[in-house]
Scaffold this motif. Sequence first.
Motif, short mmCIF file in Angstrom:
data_model
loop_
_atom_site.label_atom_id
_atom_site.label_comp_id
_atom_site.label_asym_id
_atom_site.label_seq_id
_atom_site.Cartn_x
_atom_site.Cartn_y
_atom_site.Cartn_z
N GLY A 396 0.85 -1.11 -0.14
CA GLY A 396 -0.10 -0.06 -0.15
C GLY A 396 0.78 1.31 0.07
O GLY A 396 0.63 2.11 -0.85
N LYS A 397 1.95 1.17 0.83
CA LYS A 397 2.77 2.24 0.81
C LYS A 397 3.29 2.36 -0.61
O LYS A 397 3.61 3.63 -1.00
N PHE A 398 3.85 1.59 -1.04
CA PHE A 398 4.40 1.57 -2.49
C PHE A 398 3.42 2.15 -3.55
O PHE A 398 3.92 3.09 -4.34
N SER A 399 2.12 1.68 -3.38
CA SER A 399 1.21 2.31 -4.55
C SER A 399 0.87 3.70 -4.05
O SER A 399 0.98 4.63 -5.16
N THR A 400 0.72 4.12 -2.92
CA THR A 400 0.58 5.43 -2.67
C THR A 400 1.79 6.43 -2.94
O THR A 400 1.60 7.56 -3.53
N LEU A 401 3.11 5.86 -2.62
CA LEU A 401 3.90 6.94 -2.86
C LEU A 401 4.56 6.93 -4.58
O LEU A 401 4.89 7.87 -5.07
N SER A 402 4.09 5.78 -5.17
CA SER A 402 4.14 5.98 -6.66
C SER A 402 3.07 7.04 -7.07
O SER A 402 3.46 7.57 -8.33
N LEU A 403 2.03 7.00 -6.60
CA LEU A 403 0.98 7.99 -7.02
C LEU A 403 1.48 9.20 -6.82
O LEU A 403 1.35 10.38 -7.74
N GLN A 434 7.87 10.90 8.80
CA GLN A 434 7.40 9.64 9.60
C GLN A 434 7.70 8.42 9.11
O GLN A 434 8.31 7.39 9.75
N VAL A 435 7.74 8.33 7.58
CA VAL A 435 7.80 7.03 7.15
C VAL A 435 9.33 6.79 6.91
O VAL A 435 9.76 5.50 6.96
N LEU A 436 10.10 7.65 7.06
CA LEU A 436 11.59 7.47 7.12
C LEU A 436 12.36 7.23 8.44
O LEU A 436 13.53 7.25 8.33
N GLU A 437 11.56 7.26 9.26
CA GLU A 437 12.40 7.07 10.76
C GLU A 437 13.12 5.56 10.60
O GLU A 437 12.61 4.47 10.20
N LEU A 438 14.29 5.45 11.09
CA LEU A 438 15.24 4.65 11.00
C LEU A 438 15.06 3.59 12.22
O LEU A 438 14.42 4.07 13.28
N ASP A 439 15.42 2.29 11.93
CA ASP A 439 15.35 1.29 13.23
C ASP A 439 16.85 1.13 13.71
O ASP A 439 17.69 0.83 12.92
N VAL A 440 16.95 1.68 14.75
CA VAL A 440 18.40 1.84 15.49
C VAL A 440 18.77 1.14 16.79
O VAL A 440 19.52 1.27 17.33
N ALA A 441 17.69 -0.16 16.69
CA ALA A 441 18.05 -1.05 17.69
C ALA A 441 19.05 -2.07 17.80
O ALA A 441 19.49 -2.57 18.54
N ARG A 476 11.69 1.58 10.46
CA ARG A 476 10.80 0.84 11.44
C ARG A 476 9.62 0.68 10.46
O ARG A 476 8.99 -0.19 11.09
N PHE A 477 9.07 1.41 9.59
CA PHE A 477 7.78 1.18 9.20
C PHE A 477 7.64 0.48 7.76
O PHE A 477 6.66 0.33 7.36
N PHE A 478 8.77 0.02 7.24
CA PHE A 478 8.64 -0.87 6.08
C PHE A 478 10.04 -1.24 5.90
O PHE A 478 10.94 -1.16 6.35
N ILE A 483 10.40 1.08 -1.53
CA ILE A 483 9.75 2.25 -0.82
C ILE A 483 10.68 3.12 -0.74
O ILE A 483 10.57 4.43 -0.79
N PHE A 484 12.05 3.14 -0.28
CA PHE A 484 13.16 3.89 0.00
C PHE A 484 13.38 4.64 -1.38
O PHE A 484 13.71 5.83 -1.49
N LEU A 485 13.50 3.62 -2.40
CA LEU A 485 13.68 4.42 -3.80
C LEU A 485 12.75 5.50 -4.02
O LEU A 485 13.21 6.56 -4.61
N LEU A 486 11.56 5.22 -3.80
CA LEU A 486 10.46 5.81 -4.24
C LEU A 486 10.43 7.32 -3.33
O LEU A 486 10.47 8.43 -3.84
N LEU A 487 10.96 6.98 -2.21
CA LEU A 487 10.98 8.23 -1.29
C LEU A 487 12.10 9.14 -1.81
O LEU A 487 12.01 10.35 -1.46
#
Length: 1092
Positions: A396-403, A434-441, A476-478, A483-487
């Motif tokens: 869904g994120k991929f489709s939304t960001l493509s749009l 929000q969507v670019l938040e990294l997982d740093v754990a 964290r969220f994908f 998706i990162f490439l689209l962002l």
Amino acid sequence: MAVFDTPEEAFGVLRPICVQLTKTQTVENVEQLQAHLQAVSDSALQELQQYILFPLRFTLKTPGPKRERLIQSVVECLTFVLSSTCVKEQELLQELFSELSACLYSPNSQKPATVSEELKLAVIRGLSTLMHSAYGDIILTFYEPSILPRLGFAVSLLLGLAEQEKSKQIKIAALKCLQVLLFQCDCDDHPRSLDEPEQKQLGDLFASFLPGISTALTRVITGDFKQGHSIVVSSLNIFYKTVGFIMADVQLGRISKVKAKPAVEHRVAKLIVHREADWVKNTGNKLSILIKKIIECVSVHPHWKVRLELIELVEALLFKCSQSLVESAGPLLKALVGLLNDESPEVQAQCNKVLRRFADEKVVVGNRAFADILSESLHSLATSLPRLMSSQDDQGKFSTLSLLLGYLKLLGPKVNFVLNSVAHLQRLSKALIQVLELDVADIKIVEERCWNSDHLSASPKTAAQPWSQIQRRYFRFFTDERIFLLLRQVCQLLGFYGNLYLLVDHFMELYHESVVYRKQAAMILNELVAGAAGLEVENLHEKHIKTSSEDLREIVTSILEEYTSQENWYLVTCIEAEEMGEELTMKQLGPQAITSGAYTCQLTSFPAFSKPSPTICSMNSNIWQICIQLEGIGHFAYALGTDFRLLLMSALYPVLEKAGDQTLLISQAAASTMMDICHACGYNSVQHLINQNSDYLVNGISLNLRHLSLHPHTPKVLEVMLQNSDANLLPLVADVVQDVLATLDQFYDKRATAFVSVLHALLAALAQWFPDTGDCGQLQEQNVGEKGSHLSQRPEALEKGCANTTTAEDIEQFLLNYLKEKDVADGNISDFDNEEEEQSNPPPKVDENDTGPDVEPPLPVQIQIATDVMERCIHLLSDKNLKIRLKVLDVLDLCVVVLQSRKNQLLPLAHRAWPSLVRRLTNDDPLAVLRAFKVLRTLGGKCGDFLRSRFCKDVLPKLAGSLVTQAPVSARAGPVYSHTLAFKLQLAVLQGLGPLCESLDLGEGDLNKVADACLIYLSAKQPMKLQEAARRVFLHLMKVDPDSTWFLLNELYCPEQFTPPHPSLRPVQLRGATGQQSPYTANVLLLLQELQ
């Protein structure tokens, strides 16, 4: 080739068969007729068409049940006749159409009759062939209002087969036949294009079937993906051609408001549709529901040809029905925009082509321009983007960001209308942050260290656009990398088309607002600058003017200053004591950098003098922030190109600091950034970059060394410069090296680790830049009066003996030399001998021009530096920190290598270093012992006789005793023992003793100590590596004293009996001549073979 070319001949042959078939309807008779038809020419068949069709039609019309096989044979024969002839009468065409359709009629159900698949396929092919056989304008007279019920039955029949049949072949055949019935066939047999009245006639007729056709095809299109892409493609094709024909704006514009009364029966008249305004509006609303369903399903279809057909659907409907399908314009555009970034290049290319056509022809949907619809859609998407990013899955994120990306591409510079709205800009930025938040754990981020000092130029850079290669990161969220490439593409397009000053200011505010946003804001800023420079951005708007280079440089300068400021550059990335002290000292100006928002350090009640200890998450966050900022500098370099050289004075020094960082991710990111700068600014390599800019780098180092507490990372810059430069750098850094040594003298108790690392890099560079060109193995100039003892001459004699057979003259000369040496040893030297020696050594000639006293020439720079460094190492060898002692030993080893050709400097320093080195060898951690033994080996090879007595007195007894003590332990140990430090120490000593014995030319007594200590390691009970090392020791002993070594080995195990050559001589008895196998047998045999 046909046999019967004339109708008369054909009639004579076919008449009996036709009569027989009329009387008796059997499969055999039908097949016999078809077989004879094969031999009739097309012209003769055309003349006899109705005569031949009569028995076939009669068979189909005969009342009563008939076998399916018979009907199938009749239909196939009828199809063959129609494929070879033309139907020239309207009545015949309609009757044949009805008769073929009736073959699948089921009176008890609205569905097709439950007959065999073969019969269904034959009927479908018959109908298709019939419509193709219609001659000229006969086909148009077929489509009159009176045919409406029969045509409707056939259409519903074909739709039912396409929707309900399991056979893929029947489905495709039914859809193709439906295309023929709806006048959509593209074959050459189809008639000419239709004029306006004909289009209106067919449009009115087909409008009656539009609800059934559109709903049935929608069900087929949105069915299971497993049915095959060709079925979906055909259904889409029929859908948009049918809808585009019936709802075409051109046709609807000519429809009169008053419905004409057709000359047909009342029940048929009720079926005819009048396409007036209300009907168009209602039908458009209902079709929009179906179109949305189709788009939702097809836009994510796995096969690219289906998605490609969806583009054709959008293009056809928006161009032909922009007024009648106003409600569908938004979803259709959304579908087209979403496919703009499709993974298939064919789909992308077609999508771009259609969008360019829209832009060129300025399509108007309803009363609104194309750009207005896009802008409104982008507003709507920006409003809901934060919610979608938090609630959707990866697809869904991929489709939304493509749009979103598609909208930005199409709007181009007009995107600023959306960005100028504060509310929409905030929502858009919030969603991206929000969507670019990294997982740093992940603990591995801070755990991976960079201990080796590889050259920066070793960093891999093989891509055509090196700037686009970035480190792998986890969000964290994908998890989908697409998706990162689209962002990234979204941010680049914003930077390319948007107001760059507005966007940079907005995201810099977010960068300052909270450390939670800082990493994401930095990523976005990096891509904004890259996009503004037009790097890999596809410009669909040729009139758009890019950001000027002056504006871009100003923006990059401001971001660069923010990135490299103390509170954002010197973050806590490790918990080592010394480094922590440095980082936390730097952070007094910016304590917020120690914590990381959601990953805030646990600050409980600390004493007044203590500092907070960062958590793993906060350090990981800081590491990623530094990496992202480093990547940003690389992006900026590519964005500015050679103009970035103007910023090197402020950018290069901080990047070099991070290139020397011990955290692996940071050092890798800095190395990548250095390569980016080289590519962008036109430097051949990192070495070229450093050499060309070394003047102000050295100046910065010199200034910062004076305020080391404020600039604790200064030594790392010099270290990286030394590791990645050449000898041309030495004159520039010579004074800085003296500053480093002076500062080390001042802060040896606080910052020794950083400075010793610099000294190691310095000496490693000197050893590489100034290799010794002389024979390093013959550095025994201080051995005054020695012309070689018998021990040192024996290897030569041994080599000669192996090469040539010893003669009587050789033995005589050996004895004479022996007697002469004995006289010298006893002091029996005559004056005559002294005179001969003096004559053989004439006094050196005196230079007449040299009238002054002996003045030593100044030492070369590298020798002076190595001397000064070795003096510091002597003092630091006793440091309480093991890490420092290990590093100092490495530096000391390199000093010896650099000074090997300068005995006047090396030997006094070696004399001073010896006591501390002995303590490291005999009373220190095993790691230090290993490193110290390596230094001892180097000293032995370079200093030679100077160390002989010291080594034999201070070191050899303890090394031999350690080997003897540890031998029983290693003999009993298992395979795990090879991984222990004790084993590594044994192995290192055994590997080094042999070369030391040879280079120091030890005497017989000392050699016996070595042999006795190593003898036990020849046992087969010892680990294999220790056995091999012990054998190498004895190989070196053979070169020094082969006789004693031979005797010692034979005492251990003698493989043969020695028979005296004469009876008067006594037999030789050796203790090893027992004939019994022992643990030493195998290794002793190998060594004795080497001696022979």
